[in-house]
Structure formats: structure tokens, C-alpha cells
Design a protein around this motif. Structure first.
Motif, PDB file in Angstrom:
ATOM      1  N   VAL A   1       0.846  -1.194   0.000  1.00 49.50           N
ATOM      2  CA  VAL A   1       0.000   0.000   0.000  1.00 49.50           C
ATOM      3  C   VAL A   1       0.882   1.244   0.000  1.00 49.50           C
ATOM      4  N   GLU A   2       0.655   2.128  -0.977  1.00 46.64           N
ATOM      5  CA  GLU A   2       1.431   3.358  -1.098  1.00 46.64           C
ATOM      6  C   GLU A   2       0.494   4.528  -1.418  1.00 46.64           C
TER       7      GLU A   2
ATOM      8  N   ASP B   1      -1.576  10.670 -12.429  1.00 43.86           N
ATOM      9  CA  ASP B   1      -0.317  10.684 -13.166  1.00 43.86           C
ATOM     10  C   ASP B   1       0.789  10.009 -12.348  1.00 43.86           C
ATOM     11  N   ALA B   2       0.774  10.235 -11.040  1.00 48.24           N
ATOM     12  CA  ALA B   2       1.744   9.569 -10.167  1.00 48.24           C
ATOM     13  C   ALA B   2       1.490   8.069 -10.125  1.00 48.24           C
TER      14      ALA B   2
ATOM     15  N   CYS C   1      -3.775  -1.298  -8.252  1.00 50.03           N
ATOM     16  CA  CYS C   1      -5.139  -0.768  -8.167  1.00 50.03           C
ATOM     17  C   CYS C   1      -5.132   0.570  -7.445  1.00 50.03           C
ATOM     18  N   VAL C   2      -5.801   1.553  -8.036  1.00 54.40           N
ATOM     19  CA  VAL C   2      -5.917   2.878  -7.443  1.00 54.40           C
ATOM     20  C   VAL C   2      -7.221   2.954  -6.654  1.00 54.40           C
ATOM     21  N   LEU C   3      -7.110   3.378  -5.403  1.00 52.61           N
ATOM     22  CA  LEU C   3      -8.275   3.494  -4.524  1.00 52.61           C
ATOM     23  C   LEU C   3      -8.332   4.903  -3.949  1.00 52.61           C
TER      24      LEU C   3
ATOM     25  N   HIS D   1      -0.637  -4.288  -5.507  1.00 52.34           N
ATOM     26  CA  HIS D   1      -0.185  -2.952  -5.124  1.00 52.34           C
ATOM     27  C   HIS D   1      -1.403  -2.034  -5.081  1.00 52.34           C
ATOM     28  N   ILE D   2      -1.683  -1.475  -3.920  1.00 53.61           N
ATOM     29  CA  ILE D   2      -2.822  -0.574  -3.755  1.00 53.61           C
ATOM     30  C   ILE D   2      -2.281   0.851  -3.604  1.00 53.61           C
TER      31      ILE D   2
END
Length: 213
Positions: A27-28, A34-35, A151-153, A207-208
Motif C-alpha cells: 500500500v502506497e 499521473d503519479a 489498483c488505485v483506490l 499494489h494498492i
């Protein structure tokens, strides 16, 4: 956004991250999409190209099946759930690094998808679970066939538990059937002699990326 709401978002995001990391997710935080795209391309560049070996490669195979064993042109990022402008931005980054970026036709790339890039509808803090509404096969395959799932949350979409998610889930369930998925951590099994193995039934790593609102 009031201080009370901000504090609640911080609490839910912290709890979600703790639970997700407990089941081997990475988790980051990211400041914007864009990042997130940069993170995805960098991860893909640091990993060896994915190659899914066809079962029975030592045996006589048909030419199409045999070609899957040894042939992999590029590193592949699959991002079928992005809006056209979002996909164009990610695809441009991939092209600059000599990678292929796919928005459809995931089933045809059985030789290996390196990164599946998705956007989650919500997160469940109690279990560190992602909820991804998959209205078509390509998006669901991107979460299943890839070597790594990114995955973007959005932090503001994290809810306390499954009961708090009910109202949003009903919006999906009342539509036509789809592939809505609940994903908690990396793929894992202990079926073989009770030894924990990661990446057997899906991506090796999850990777979240927690997106600031």
C-alpha cells in the motif's frame, strides 16, 4: 471538507492500509493519477517479463500453442477500465519505455500480462478489501491474469465494513450481471501440503495506491 470528515477519512485509510498489508498487499499513497501511472510503469520496468508457460510444453503441441511457450514480444500493461484520456496518458508512458498497453482483447494475450492496472470503486477498511466493478470480461481478466495487480483506490471511497458498502453495492447488483470482484490481498493458497503459496490463482503481488482527494 470539514476537519471531522478529514479525520474520519484518515482513520479509515489507516485501518484499510493496516489490514491490506496484513494480507501481503503493498500500500502506497499517490497524489494523483499521473503519479499512479508513473508507479505502474516503473514497477513494470523493474520486473522481468511475465511468461506463463503452457501446461504440457514438453509434449507435442499445435503450432499456436507451442508459440506461447517461448514467445513474448513486450512487457504488457493491461488497463481496460480507464477512460479514454486516462488510457492515453498511461499508454504514452508505456510507449516511451517500450511496453505495450492494452485496453481490450486481454484474452488473446495468454503468454502473459505483466501489470493489470485498475481503479477500485471502494475499499472496505475492516478487511483491507478492494471492490472493483467489472462490467466486462477484459477488466476482470486484468485483475486475474496479470503477474502484478496495481489498483488505485480513492481515500474518500473507503468505508468501515461490508454493511456500510451495501448501498453502493446494490447499484451494481441491480444492473445487468457483471464481474464485480472483492479482492483481499495477493492470490494465495495452502492447498498443497498446507504450505502457503502466493500467486497461484492470480497475481503474485497486489499494489494498492491510495489516491488523495
Amino acid at each position: 471538507m470539514t476537519e471531522t470528515v478529514t479525520t474520519r477519512y484518515d482513520h479509515l485509510a489507516t485501518r484499510f492500509a493496516e489490514k491490506a498489508r496484513a494480507v501481503s498487499a503493498i500500500v502506497e499513497p499517490v497524489a494523483d493519477l499521473d503519479a499512479a501511472f508513473a508507479y505502474c510503469v516503473d514497477l513494470c520496468g523493474r520486473q522481468g517479463a511475465c511468461r506463463i508457460t503452457v501446461s504440457g510444453c514438453d509434449e507435442s503441441l499445435s503450432p499456436p500453442a507451442d508459440s506461447l511457450c517461448d514467445h513474448k514480444h513486450d512487457k504488457i500493461v493491461a488497463a481496460p477500465g480507464l477512460a479514454p484520456d486516462q488510457f492515453a496518458a498511461l499508454a504514452a508512458r508505456c510507449t516511451d519505455q517500450g511496453m505495450a498497453c492494452l485496453r481490450s482483447g486481454i484474452r488473446a494475450h495468454l503468454a502473459g500480462v505483466d501489470i493489470g492496472f485498475t481503479l477500485a470503486e471502494m475499499g472496505i477498511a475492516e478487511t483491507g478489501t478492494l471492490v472493483i466493478n467489472c462490467p466486462d470480461e477484459d477488466l476482470r481478466l486484468a485483475t486475474m491474469l496479470s503477474e502484478y495487480h496495481v489498483c488505485v483506490l480513492r481515500r474518500s471511497t473507503i468505508v468501515e465494513d461490508a454493511f456500510a458498502a451495501e448501498g453502493q453495492l446494490l447499484k451494481y447488483m441491480r444492473k445487468t450481471p457483471d464481474y464485480t470482484a472483492f479482492i483481499t490481498g495477493a492470490s494465495r493458497t495452502a492447498d498443497i501440503e498446507r504450505v502457503l503459496a502466493l500467486g497461484v490463482h492470480g497475481p503474485l503481488e497486489l499494489h494498492i495506491l491510495l489516491l488523495e482527494d
